[in-house]
Design an enzyme around this catalytic site. Structure first.
Site, PDB file in Angstrom:
ATOM      1  N   ASN A 161       0.835  -1.201   0.000  1.00  0.00           N
ATOM      2  CA  ASN A 161       0.000   0.000   0.000  1.00  0.00           C
ATOM      3  C   ASN A 161       0.865   1.244   0.000  1.00  0.00           C
ATOM      4  O   ASN A 161       2.047   1.205   0.377  1.00  0.00           O
ATOM      5  CB  ASN A 161      -0.920   0.021   1.222  1.00  0.00           C
ATOM      6  CG  ASN A 161      -0.168   0.239   2.524  1.00  0.00           C
ATOM      7  OD1 ASN A 161       0.423  -0.700   3.065  1.00  0.00           O
ATOM      8  ND2 ASN A 161      -0.189   1.463   3.037  1.00  0.00           N
ATOM      9  N   CYS A 162       0.287   2.364  -0.456  1.00  0.00           N
ATOM     10  CA  CYS A 162       0.919   3.670  -0.298  1.00  0.00           C
ATOM     11  C   CYS A 162       0.033   4.474   0.649  1.00  0.00           C
ATOM     12  O   CYS A 162      -0.605   3.901   1.535  1.00  0.00           O
ATOM     13  CB  CYS A 162       1.138   4.361  -1.632  1.00  0.00           C
ATOM     14  SG  CYS A 162      -0.382   4.682  -2.544  1.00  0.00           S
ATOM     15  N   ILE A 163      -0.060   5.767   0.485  1.00  0.00           N
ATOM     16  CA  ILE A 163      -0.817   6.582   1.430  1.00  0.00           C
ATOM     17  C   ILE A 163      -2.313   6.307   1.352  1.00  0.00           C
ATOM     18  O   ILE A 163      -3.003   6.276   2.366  1.00  0.00           O
ATOM     19  CB  ILE A 163      -0.553   8.076   1.176  1.00  0.00           C
ATOM     20  CG1 ILE A 163       0.912   8.412   1.486  1.00  0.00           C
ATOM     21  CG2 ILE A 163      -1.457   8.952   2.037  1.00  0.00           C
ATOM     22  CD1 ILE A 163       1.279   9.848   1.225  1.00  0.00           C
TER      23      ILE A 163
END
Length: 514
Positions: A454-456
């Protein structure tokens, strides 16, 4: 070949954002500390502000190369992430001492200037060691190289007699020599690279508002692919965003410069031009304009339902600075609207520059805090409500015109049943496990999932067979959009994506047949 390159870019984009995620908290506390340091405050309060500002600016901002090195090494490591992080720290330390040693042996250590600083010499102090100044680029480079070597060698096996040197320890052994070699080579190469970066920064600066427009427009165009981090991150944290000397220290990157300025506001006489990258109304004005336009163009009987979808998305943008929920509502419906949005996004930066707004605009909380800290004659923050109204109105009228002119079927412009609303908002009545099951089923089952990250704001998932993906099933889980790129799927979750990722990984493990 194209797929491998795209996957590598995606992995790098995902990894590089991990260290940045912690900067949000740091920036908030630095702003609070700066507010406590205002001259009108009691001395005890000023002392507290000085304490927190010094701790965070020296402990975090000044140590970004190390933070990026460790963060990227761990993020890119496919397994044994703890070992990878330890290796990242150690490799960084070896590098700085090796670089300092070669500079010393070749009599190339720079002398401090008349202000007692190394600014302008091409060298800097890192963890108390004088080295070739590469800023955050050093952490990025060492992190990528360390992760590559770690992934290649962490599973190497030796004869039992020397088994203590196999695996991750062998990867570290190799990195000792690699980091020393890099320290030597870069002591000669980087000054040339640094000259090129300086020329590039000067060129960008010379383009004035046009350069800011291109940056803003490109930022939005890269968002659907999850690659916008590769554009704004270097401008925020590296010399590409500018370099400034503030209160005896040298800071590189637009955000680093801004945080240093608000922490030394009592001695400021002007705001560095790099603030142009930060004066961005894309978090406040544009989401409000989008929501008003989509409500305006919705069918009368659907307006209340549409408001129920849009208001949480606007809240996420204005309060938390997360714009994907509102942007992805129309992104997949109309590329023309997305291009128009990108143009207005870039134009917002241009107007801030032309009007002379010298303050960072982010979510409403950060913006108010900055407006209270910076003197009015420097920040010109009285322009904020004026530009806010102009850009909100511009986004609203442009969207309404395009939607009506082209009869674009944005949310609410067709008959909406309750099931349609649930589809739009991702509302679920099922248990958490059942809901996660929709993601797994929609991705083709557990055996079709290779890796989950995942990222932000988004889940990033690698799969085996793209033909097994069923978006309609995935959409039963609450999300703001799905992006398919060959064997790479991105699901826009928004705030709380970290927890979703961890729960999804556990779900996959518990249902795996392998």
């Amino acid at each position: 070949m194209k797929e491998r390159i795209y996957k590598s870019i995606q992995m790098f984009s995902r990894a590089i954002i991990q260290p940045v995620m912690f900067m949000t908290v740091t920036g908030l506390f630095i702003a609070i500390a700066a507010a406590l340091k205002i001259e009108q405050m009691p001395k005890a309060v000023i002392d507290i502000g000085n304490f927190f500002f010094k701790v965070l600016s020296k402990g975090v901002i000044s140590q970004l190369p190390l933070i990026f090195c460790v963060g990227i090494t761990a993020a890119l490591a496919r397994k044994k992430k703890t070992d990878a992080a330890i290796m990242g720290v150690t490799v960084f330390l070896i590098y700085i001492y090796a670089n300092n040693t070669i500079l010393t042996l070749t009599d190339r250590l720079a002398k401090v200037n008349e202000l007692g600083s190394l600014s302008g010499t091409g060298q800097a102090m890192v963890l108390g060691v004088q080295i070739t100044d590469m800023g955050v680029f050093l952490g990025i480079l060492l992190g990528c190289v360390s992760a590559y070597v770690f992934n290649k060698l962490c599973d190497v096996k030796f004869h039992s007699y020397i088994s203590m040197y196999e695996g991750t320890r062998f990867a570290f052994l190799v990195m000792i020599f690699v980091s020393i070699a890099l320290a030597v080579v870069l002591s000669y190469v980087w000054p040339v690279v640094n000259t090129g970066i300086t020329h590039l920064v000067n060129f960008i600066a010379s383009t004035g508002p046009f350069g800011l427009f291109i940056y803003g427009f490109a930022n939005r165009m890269l968002l659907p692919f999850g690659l916008h981090h590769l554009l704004w991150m270097p401008l925020y944290y590296t010399p590409l965003g500018g370099t400034a000397h503030i209160a005896g220290g040298t800071y590189s990157g637009a955000l680093n410069i801004w945080l240093a300025e608000i922490g030394n506001v009592s001695s400021l006489t002007s705001i560095d031009p790099s603030v142009g990258y930060l004066a961005n109304f894309g978090y406040i004005a544009l989401p409000i304009g989008i929501a008003l336009a989509l409500i305006k163009t919705a069918r009368p009987e659907n307006k209340d339902k549409v408001k129920g979808v849009l208001l949480p998305a606007v809240f996420a943008a204005v309060i938390a600075g997360i714009t994907e929920p509102i942007e992805f509502i129309f992104l997949f419906v109309s590329p023309i609207l997305w291009i128009a949005h990108g143009v207005i996004y870039g134009l917002g930066l241009v107007l801030s520059k032309v009007f002379g707004l010298n303050i960072m605009i982010h979510n409403i909380i950060d913006t108010i805090m900055y407006a209270l800290i910076i003197p009015m004659n420097l920040g010109r923050q009285w322009l904020i409500p004026i530009l806010l109204i102009i850009l909100t109105a511009l986004e609203y009228f442009v969207f309404v015109f395009i939607i009506k002119k082209l009869d674009i079927k944005t949310i609410g412009r067709e008959i909406m049943a309750d099931d349609d609303l649930a589809q739009s908002t991702g509302k679920l009545s099922e248990s958490k496990n059942e809901a996660l099951g929709y993601i797994v089923e929609g991705l083709g089952g557990v055996d079709n999932i290779v890796e989950v990250n995942n990222c932000i704001t988004r889940l990033r998932i690698d799969i085996v067979d793209n033909d097994l993906v069923n978006e309609s099933i995935i959409k039963k889980y609450k999300n703001s959009g799905i992006i398919k790129k060959n064997k790479h799927i991105q699901i826009i979750i928004g705030v709380g994506v970290d927890n979703v990722k961890e729960n999804l990984v556990e779900y996959i493990k518990s249902h795996s047949t392998k």
